[in-house]
Design a protein around this motif. Structure first.
Motif, PDB file in Angstrom:
ATOM      1  N   GLU A 500      -3.944  -1.004  -0.901  1.00  0.00           N
ATOM      2  CA  GLU A 500      -3.199   0.260  -0.272  1.00  0.00           C
ATOM      3  C   GLU A 500      -4.718   0.437   0.364  1.00  0.00           C
ATOM      4  O   GLU A 500      -4.320   0.828   1.504  1.00  0.00           O
ATOM      5  CB  GLU A 500      -3.182   0.494  -1.034  1.00  0.00           C
ATOM      6  N   ASP A 538       3.232  -8.337   0.300  1.00  0.00           N
ATOM      7  CA  ASP A 538       4.271  -7.356   1.366  1.00  0.00           C
ATOM      8  C   ASP A 538       4.949  -6.111   0.447  1.00  0.00           C
ATOM      9  O   ASP A 538       5.613  -4.944   0.502  1.00  0.00           O
ATOM     10  CB  ASP A 538       5.123  -8.597   1.977  1.00  0.00           C
ATOM     11  N   GLN A 539       4.813  -6.735  -0.139  1.00  0.00           N
ATOM     12  CA  GLN A 539       5.922  -5.981  -2.026  1.00  0.00           C
ATOM     13  C   GLN A 539       4.211  -4.060  -1.902  1.00  0.00           C
ATOM     14  O   GLN A 539       4.848  -3.267  -2.426  1.00  0.00           O
ATOM     15  CB  GLN A 539       5.265  -5.536  -3.714  1.00  0.00           C
ATOM     16  N   THR A 540       3.234  -4.452  -1.989  1.00  0.00           N
ATOM     17  CA  THR A 540       3.252  -3.091  -1.922  1.00  0.00           C
ATOM     18  C   THR A 540       3.006  -2.757  -0.630  1.00  0.00           C
ATOM     19  O   THR A 540       2.711  -1.214  -0.941  1.00  0.00           O
ATOM     20  CB  THR A 540       0.820  -3.836  -2.246  1.00  0.00           C
ATOM     21  N   CYS A 541       2.530  -3.108   0.552  1.00  0.00           N
ATOM     22  CA  CYS A 541       2.823  -2.693   1.676  1.00  0.00           C
ATOM     23  C   CYS A 541       4.057  -1.813   1.596  1.00  0.00           C
ATOM     24  O   CYS A 541       4.354  -0.523   2.345  1.00  0.00           O
ATOM     25  CB  CYS A 541       2.359  -3.301   2.923  1.00  0.00           C
ATOM     26  N   ARG A 542       5.388  -2.563   1.385  1.00  0.00           N
ATOM     27  CA  ARG A 542       6.534  -1.830   0.853  1.00  0.00           C
ATOM     28  C   ARG A 542       6.232  -0.334   0.522  1.00  0.00           C
ATOM     29  O   ARG A 542       7.429   0.461   0.768  1.00  0.00           O
ATOM     30  CB  ARG A 542       7.512  -2.684   0.993  1.00  0.00           C
ATOM     31  N   SER A 543       5.935  -0.561  -0.836  1.00  0.00           N
ATOM     32  CA  SER A 543       5.871   0.474  -1.932  1.00  0.00           C
ATOM     33  C   SER A 543       4.825   1.357  -1.518  1.00  0.00           C
ATOM     34  O   SER A 543       5.253   2.528  -1.901  1.00  0.00           O
ATOM     35  CB  SER A 543       5.179  -0.045  -3.242  1.00  0.00           C
ATOM     36  N   CYS A 544       4.004   1.410  -0.503  1.00  0.00           N
ATOM     37  CA  CYS A 544       3.135   2.139   0.292  1.00  0.00           C
ATOM     38  C   CYS A 544       3.025   3.138   1.137  1.00  0.00           C
ATOM     39  O   CYS A 544       2.311   3.718   1.591  1.00  0.00           O
ATOM     40  CB  CYS A 544       1.916   1.635  -0.460  1.00  0.00           C
ATOM     41  N   HIS A 545       4.366   2.442   1.605  1.00  0.00           N
ATOM     42  CA  HIS A 545       4.809   2.771   3.182  1.00  0.00           C
ATOM     43  C   HIS A 545       3.943   2.354   3.800  1.00  0.00           C
ATOM     44  O   HIS A 545       3.780   2.935   5.269  1.00  0.00           O
ATOM     45  CB  HIS A 545       5.294   4.056   3.394  1.00  0.00           C
ATOM     46  N   LEU A 546       3.365   1.151   4.042  1.00  0.00           N
ATOM     47  CA  LEU A 546       1.734   0.826   4.775  1.00  0.00           C
ATOM     48  C   LEU A 546       3.255  -0.019   5.716  1.00  0.00           C
ATOM     49  O   LEU A 546       3.436  -1.535   5.499  1.00  0.00           O
ATOM     50  CB  LEU A 546       1.077   0.384   4.162  1.00  0.00           C
ATOM     51  N   ASN A 547       2.357   0.066   7.022  1.00  0.00           N
ATOM     52  CA  ASN A 547       3.298  -1.660   8.492  1.00  0.00           C
ATOM     53  C   ASN A 547       1.476  -2.388   8.228  1.00  0.00           C
ATOM     54  O   ASN A 547       0.748  -2.047   9.371  1.00  0.00           O
ATOM     55  CB  ASN A 547       2.860  -0.633   9.377  1.00  0.00           C
TER      56      ASN A 547
END
Length: 630
Positions: A500, A538-547
């Protein structure tokens, strides 16, 4: 007792330097400045020319260091570290970076002869790895030279520089060190000449070789020699004096090329197969390497002896791991963190990469078969203190070109900071080259909490907008089930905070291959762990809206790897949606398990045959699987 005026002057100058340092070291090593610094900007660096030496009021030097790299006064550049550590001891030190080895050798003559010894280091990388690709083609640039120029260093600078110094000053001792010398201290395979070579001591004619990280052995040698000169009232050290002194007082973490009459073998010595035996029988070279690697990774090693002709190469045991106080001392010296002013307007690629980065520790317990880090730095993690790290970050923040972003809070492996054996007595007896392969040692503490504390403290420093992790991350440490739920939760929190807050768009990790057979030889974990970590990423990026992306590294043509294995790699990564970018052919470099298996055809630990793709046709066939999309 009689002495000459020059010697009295030299001794008084040396005392002045020592007194000056002792007067201010209690406050902070970083406040050490030279009296001439206000008038001469270059005087904040170690001198590189006769003029800079004279500006310090010196009429002679104690140690002169020759380096294959450009002079960047930064704790990531080996020669700068050695120069600063000797300076702290009160010695008058100069650096001659990238001397011209053609013509009249004026760069080797310009500072004359040192009182104690010459030091030679090829640079921060093996010169041949630095110069050539795995296909033996010239690299696009030399990362440690101004503007990336290729003509600033010869091949094998350790040998070239030392031979010149021995021709010009045959009676002056020459101490060699750095990664090139360290990895060539015994009989080794040279990929670029495609033959087995003896210890670099033989071809260079150096007086002694320091292997590994050189601060403690270089200081010990210098102080011992200084004491000897003061006792004998000699003006300069000689190779004979040096040789006799080293025989009377064998130095840890050094190697010497000695006549057999000077070596008394003991039952505790490890006597390797001779160089000549290894030339005749590749399996004996493979057998030798297991002993070399095991001793390189021990807390208390045994002496290694190898015969060559009517002489011996004697490798004395290394020092135990550095204490936190010792490693802090090395990093806290008064580096300017800048290239020498002589490079004004020029770009030094390696410096551009690390100028705003901070190294947290040394050592790596991964033991990857193709890597030289543990052979050079050891497997035991030597951690800097939080105070030392934060002080360096504050130095970075004050740099004129700092925009708020720390490019890397890292190390050989970014997330090994603070990790060690729970019971160090077990570690002191251990001979395993890896603490995490084939499984994570039960005695290893894999708690990431100390590292998280560093990240939080750095991010709270005024002026730091963001700190990134650019070094490789060992996801097998993050995902390891420790049977301690508190540690498991901490490690999961580390992963999420890393993803994150500390990834600058792309996180680079190194699964290296998909085949379990190849990974076993590489000493890397199963590719299944990469699936698990990618899912978490991938799960962390999705939950934090990170590309953000996770970028895997892979190697082709590693020992044990066949075309079938590469086809599997291509199929798997294609299904995962990857068009691979971070890939390379295996390059055999001195003193790794992989290189020994590649050259000898035998695995050094099992002595079982190992297939390797060796011809350019075979290597290209494997490499092409990376680029199926082309």
């Amino acid at each position: 007792m009689q002495t000459n005026n020059k010697q009295i002057t030299a001794n008084s100058q040396r005392l002045q330097v020592r007194d000056y340092r002792l007067e201010i070291t209690d406050n902070s090593a970083s406040c050490i400045l030279h009296p001439a610094s206000k008038n001469h900007p270059a005087s904040n660096f170690l001198p590189t020319t006769k003029k800079e030496v004279e500006q310090r009021g010196w009429d002679e030097l104690d140690v002169i260091l020759f380096s294959g790299d450009a002079y960047v006064d930064h704790p990531s550049f080996a020669t700068s570290v050695i120069g600063r550590i000797l300076e702290y001891e009160g010695l008058r030190v100069a650096i001659v970076p990238q001397p011209d080895w053609h013509g009249d050798w004026r760069d080797f003559k310009k500072l004359g002869r040192p009182r104690l010894f010459f030091g030679v280091c090829a640079g921060c990388m093996d010169s041949m790895v630095n110069k050539y690709t795995a296909n033996k083609r010239l690299r696009s640039e030399d990362a440690y030279s101004p503007d990336g120029r290729h003509d600033k260093r010869p091949e094998y600078p350790t040998i070239v520089y030392t031979k010149i110094l021995k021709e010009l000053y045959p009676d002056s001792p020459v101490v060699i060190g750095g990664i090139e010398a360290s990895m060539r201290r015994l009989t080794h395979y040279d990929y670029w000449q495609d033959r087995l070579l003896p210890s670099i001591l033989v071809d260079s004619n150096a007086d002694i070789l320091i292997y590994g990280m050189g601060e403690r052995p270089i200081v010990s040698i210098a102080n011992l020699l200084e004491e000897e000169l003061n006792k004998t009232d000699a003006e300069y050290s000689t190779s004979e004096t040096f040789h006799n002194l080293m025989l009377r007082h064998p130095q840890r973490q050094t190697a010497m090329y000695l006549s057999r009459k000077d070596v008394k073998l003991s039952d505790n010595d490890i006597l390797l197969h001779s160089h000549e035996e290894c030339l005749k029988d590749k399996k004996k070279q493979a057998e030798n390497f297991r002993h070399i690697e095991e001793e390189s990774n021990r807390w208390e090693a045994q002496r290694i002896v190898q015969a060559i002709g009517d002489s011996y190469i004697v490798v004395n045991p290394q020092y135990p791991p550095m204490t936190q106080k010792e490693i802090d001392h090395s990093f806290d010296l008064p580096y300017t963190r800048l290239p020498h002013p002589k490079y004004a307007g020029k770009r030094i690629p390696a410096y551009e990469m690390i100028r705003h980065s901070v190294n947290l520790h040394r050592g790596c317990f991964g033991g990857c078969a193709f890597c030289t880090i543990s052979a050079h730095q050891g497997k035991f993690i030597m951690n800097r203190s939080k105070e030392s790290i934060l002080k360096e970050v504050e130095q970075v923040v004050k740099m004129d070109d700092f925009k708020g972003y720390i490019s890397d809070l890292g190390g050989p492996s970014a997330n090994m900071y603070g990790m060690h054996g729970k019971d160090l007595n077990i570690c002191r007896q251990c001979k395993r080259p890896s603490c995490i392969h084939p499984n994570v040692c039960k005695n290893l503490n894999t708690d990431h909490s100390a590292l998280l504390d560093i990240y939080h403290a750095v991010d709270n420093i005024k002026g730091v907008k963001k700190s990134f992790i650019g070094s490789g991350v060992r996801y097998d440490l993050i995902l390891h089930d420790t049977k301690d739920e508190a540690i498991n939760k901490t490690n999961l929190r580390y992963a999420r905070e890393l993803i994150e807050h500390h990834v600058s768009g792309r996180l680079k990790v190194a699964p290296e291959h998909t085949s379990d057979t190849v990974l076993k030889i590489m000493r890397k974990p199963s590719f299944q762990l990469f699936y698990d970590f990618k899912r978490l990423f991938d799960q962390t990026c999705r939950s934090c809206h990170l590309n953000q992306q996770i970028i895997p590294y892979f190697i082709s043509s590693h020992p044990g790897c066949t075309e079938k294995d590469m086809k599997q790699l291509a199929d798997i990564t294609k299904r995962m949606g990857y068009k691979l970018e971070q890939v390379q052919d295996f390059t055999p470099t001195p003193m790794t398990v992989s290189t020994e298996a590649w050259y000898t055809g035998y695995h050094p630990y099992t002595l079982e045959p190992v297939f390797s793709a060796k011809s350019q046709k075979e290597k290209l066939a494997q490499r092409q699987y990376f680029f199926w999309y082309k």
